[in-house]
Design a protein around this motif. Structure first.
Motif, PDB file in Angstrom:
ATOM      1  N   TYR A 166      39.265  46.297  37.723  1.00  0.00           N
ATOM      2  CA  TYR A 166      39.237  45.073  38.532  1.00  0.00           C
ATOM      3  C   TYR A 166      39.490  45.454  39.983  1.00  0.00           C
ATOM      4  N   THR A 167      38.629  45.027  40.876  1.00  0.00           N
ATOM      5  CA  THR A 167      38.837  45.269  42.303  1.00  0.00           C
ATOM      6  C   THR A 167      39.083  43.934  42.985  1.00  0.00           C
ATOM      7  N   GLY A 168      40.199  43.808  43.658  1.00  0.00           N
ATOM      8  CA  GLY A 168      40.476  42.589  44.432  1.00  0.00           C
ATOM      9  C   GLY A 168      39.936  42.759  45.844  1.00  0.00           C
ATOM     10  N   PHE A 169      39.358  41.711  46.384  1.00  0.00           N
ATOM     11  CA  PHE A 169      38.810  41.788  47.744  1.00  0.00           C
ATOM     12  C   PHE A 169      39.656  40.937  48.677  1.00  0.00           C
ATOM     13  N   PRO A 170      39.981  41.475  49.850  1.00  0.00           N
ATOM     14  CA  PRO A 170      40.863  40.721  50.740  1.00  0.00           C
ATOM     15  C   PRO A 170      40.138  39.557  51.403  1.00  0.00           C
ATOM     16  N   ALA A 171      40.710  38.392  51.338  1.00  0.00           N
ATOM     17  CA  ALA A 171      40.198  37.246  52.104  1.00  0.00           C
ATOM     18  C   ALA A 171      41.348  36.268  52.214  1.00  0.00           C
ATOM     19  N   ARG A 172      41.505  35.728  53.400  1.00  0.00           N
ATOM     20  CA  ARG A 172      42.541  34.721  53.595  1.00  0.00           C
ATOM     21  C   ARG A 172      41.864  33.371  53.399  1.00  0.00           C
ATOM     22  N   VAL A 173      42.428  32.530  52.530  1.00  0.00           N
ATOM     23  CA  VAL A 173      41.821  31.237  52.244  1.00  0.00           C
ATOM     24  C   VAL A 173      42.759  30.118  52.687  1.00  0.00           C
ATOM     25  N   VAL A 174      42.212  29.230  53.492  1.00  0.00           N
ATOM     26  CA  VAL A 174      42.944  28.033  53.915  1.00  0.00           C
ATOM     27  C   VAL A 174      42.224  26.866  53.248  1.00  0.00           C
ATOM     28  N   PHE A 175      42.893  26.178  52.352  1.00  0.00           N
ATOM     29  CA  PHE A 175      42.207  25.182  51.517  1.00  0.00           C
ATOM     30  C   PHE A 175      42.809  23.796  51.684  1.00  0.00           C
ATOM     31  N   CYS A 195      29.334  31.723  37.643  1.00  0.00           N
ATOM     32  CA  CYS A 195      30.386  31.764  36.610  1.00  0.00           C
ATOM     33  C   CYS A 195      29.798  32.206  35.270  1.00  0.00           C
ATOM     34  N   VAL A 196      28.652  31.634  34.927  1.00  0.00           N
ATOM     35  CA  VAL A 196      28.032  31.941  33.623  1.00  0.00           C
ATOM     36  C   VAL A 196      27.748  33.438  33.523  1.00  0.00           C
ATOM     37  N   GLU A 197      27.139  33.995  34.575  1.00  0.00           N
ATOM     38  CA  GLU A 197      26.760  35.409  34.466  1.00  0.00           C
ATOM     39  C   GLU A 197      27.973  36.341  34.555  1.00  0.00           C
ATOM     40  N   ALA A 198      29.020  35.893  35.255  1.00  0.00           N
ATOM     41  CA  ALA A 198      30.239  36.719  35.311  1.00  0.00           C
ATOM     42  C   ALA A 198      30.866  36.820  33.913  1.00  0.00           C
ATOM     43  N   LEU A 199      30.671  35.785  33.103  1.00  0.00           N
ATOM     44  CA  LEU A 199      31.301  35.768  31.778  1.00  0.00           C
ATOM     45  C   LEU A 199      30.659  36.763  30.807  1.00  0.00           C
ATOM     46  N   TYR A 200      29.396  37.124  31.046  1.00  0.00           N
ATOM     47  CA  TYR A 200      28.798  38.139  30.162  1.00  0.00           C
ATOM     48  C   TYR A 200      28.375  39.393  30.929  1.00  0.00           C
ATOM     49  N   ALA A 201      28.951  39.593  32.105  1.00  0.00           N
ATOM     50  CA  ALA A 201      28.566  40.748  32.934  1.00  0.00           C
ATOM     51  C   ALA A 201      28.918  42.058  32.248  1.00  0.00           C
ATOM     52  N   VAL A 202      28.129  43.068  32.548  1.00  0.00           N
ATOM     53  CA  VAL A 202      28.353  44.396  31.964  1.00  0.00           C
ATOM     54  C   VAL A 202      29.727  44.929  32.393  1.00  0.00           C
ATOM     55  N   ASP A 203      30.188  44.525  33.581  1.00  0.00           N
ATOM     56  CA  ASP A 203      31.481  44.975  34.088  1.00  0.00           C
ATOM     57  C   ASP A 203      32.503  43.825  34.122  1.00  0.00           C
ATOM     58  N   ALA A 204      32.342  42.882  33.215  1.00  0.00           N
ATOM     59  CA  ALA A 204      33.286  41.750  33.170  1.00  0.00           C
ATOM     60  C   ALA A 204      34.699  42.267  32.905  1.00  0.00           C
ATOM     61  N   ASN A 205      35.663  41.527  33.345  1.00  0.00           N
ATOM     62  CA  ASN A 205      37.060  41.882  33.068  1.00  0.00           C
ATOM     63  C   ASN A 205      37.846  40.588  32.934  1.00  0.00           C
ATOM     64  N   PRO A 206      39.030  40.653  32.348  1.00  0.00           N
ATOM     65  CA  PRO A 206      39.750  39.405  32.030  1.00  0.00           C
ATOM     66  C   PRO A 206      40.078  38.558  33.253  1.00  0.00           C
ATOM     67  N   ILE A 207      40.284  39.190  34.403  1.00  0.00           N
ATOM     68  CA  ILE A 207      40.649  38.418  35.598  1.00  0.00           C
ATOM     69  C   ILE A 207      39.442  37.594  36.065  1.00  0.00           C
ATOM     70  N   ILE A 208      38.322  38.278  36.178  1.00  0.00           N
ATOM     71  CA  ILE A 208      37.113  37.579  36.638  1.00  0.00           C
ATOM     72  C   ILE A 208      36.679  36.524  35.604  1.00  0.00           C
TER      73      ILE A 208
END
Ligand code: NAD
Length: 354
Positions: free
Chosen positions: A6-15, A175-188
């Motif tokens: 799992y690679t986290g990407f830095p981004a600051r989010v103001v929501f 979201c759909v494709e992330a759920l069956y991605a070849v490199d899917a992981n529990p976080i994503i």
């Protein structure tokens, strides 16, 4: 548990609704003095307001963003940035405007502050796209990942329902494709399922005449998660088909995603049972007992276009699209077979049940 990366990407989010008011402070926090506000010609009035709010830190408005970032548009924007000596881009808009910001950052490393006004999710990815001679090239570069993202649902109040609905389904496709991605992981997977849930629950409200700021806000939250899923997992058959159809037949981006998604999901139905279960769970009241028909029920429920024919695809394009999509396929749970892809596309062309 299976091993994963799992690679986290830095981004600051103001929501939050109204949080655009934070923009001057956020630009200052990036250390920028002269921020150029980017937009499409249609969103010029919004961008002018944003630039006015920036006060002395504004370098003006540049309103030339268009779909798929033609190279000549990117080059003109880069020259404009240099002529103004701007040190930051504030991209106010959908994937097209954020894409223009990325094209500028790609060659200048200028920081981007993104203020998304659709659900496309580009603000969360390090993926850039440029179109040259009708051919779109994409690549990944950490320099194009927006440094700060302000999600303010008030900016989506002007988004016409006919753009909002397909844009939301475009996000669900990530979201759909992330759920069956070849490199899917529990976080994503967790992010993707929750993004799908937030969008499926609120899109009917988002396209209604009486839509509330809460519905827009919740869908925008889903879009943020969907963009994160898009960046964190490799996309498969569905995205390959949409890139092929968009590139070869100039079909509209979000609408093409909306039409194709149920058919691409049906193609993978038996090859990715766990992903299908998670998609169904996220669909809530649109769960028909099958992920593909549930996604179609959602699209129908929001009045989205239902066939490639309606989007202007020529009938004789199906064969050509199948040939292109089967060439250099993306990794996909079910192997890509040209005849089966042709059948999938024919069903999507006519709009019959997936
Ligand atoms: P878009 O940015 O082209 O916007 C569609 C239209 O809606 C434009 O005319 C725009 O002016 C208008 N609009 C946007 N927000 C509005 C608002 N709040 N009120 C009124 N009008 C508004 O469409 P999109 O679907 O957001 O982006 C599509 C593009 O983004 C494609 O080129 C796609 O390839 C790219 N994209 C890239 C990534 C990535 O990770 N690089 C991800 C998703 C999409």
């Amino acid at each position: 548990m299976r091993p994963f990366v799992y690679t986290g990407f830095p981004a600051r989010v103001v929501f939050g609704a109204g949080r655009l008011a934070q923009l001057p402070a956020e630009v200052a926090a990036l250390g920028a003095q002269r921020a150029l506000v980017l937009c499409t010609p249609e969103q010029r009035a919004t961008a002018e307001r944003v630039a006015a709010a920036l006060g002395e830190r504004s370098a003006g408005v540049y309103d030339q963003a268009v779909m798929h970032v033609p190279l000549e548009v990117a080059q003109a924007a880069r020259a404009h940035v240099r002529s103004l000596d701007a040190d930051c881009c504030v991209a106010v808009g959908g994937g097209s405007t954020i894409g223009l910001g990325k094209a500028i950052a790609l060659t200048s490393a200028l920081p981007i502050l993104a203020v998304p006004t659709t659900f496309a999710g580009s603000e969360m990815t390090a993926v850039w796209g440029l179109t040259e001679g009708g051919v779109k090239k994409t690549g990944r570069d950490p320099a194009v990942l927006p440094r700060t993202v302000i999600y303010d649902a008030e900016l989506l109040e002007s988004l016409p329902p006919a753009i909002a609905g397909p844009s939301g389904i475009n996000a669900i496709a990530h979201c759909v494709e992330a759920l069956y991605a070849v490199d899917a992981n529990p976080i994503i997977e967790m992010i993707a399922e929750d993004g799908n849930r937030a969008l499926a629950a609120t899109l009917p409200d988002v396209v209604s005449e009486t839509r509330s700021i809460e519905a827009l806000e919740s869908a925008l939250y889903g879009a943020w998660l969907a963009g994160t899923a898009l960046n964190g997992a490799s996309m498969a058959l569905h995205h390959k088909l949409c890139h092929t159809l968009g590139g070869s037949f100039n079909l509209p981006h979000a609408e093409t995603h909306t039409v194709v998604l149920p058919y691409a999901t049906a193609y993978n139905r038996d090859a990715a049972p766990q992903a299908m279960a998670r998609i169904r769970r996220a669909l809530g009241r649109f769960d028909t007992g099958d992920a593909a028909t549930g996604l179609r029920a959602l699209a129908q429920g929001i009045g989205a276009p239902a066939s490639l024919k309606i989007l202007g695809m020529p009938a004789d394009g199906v064969e050509r699209a199948a040939e292109i999509a089967a060439r250099n396929p993306y990794a996909n749970p079910r192997p890509i077979e040209r005849d089966a892809i042709r059948e999938l596309l024919m069903r999507a062309y006519t709009g019959e049940s997936p």
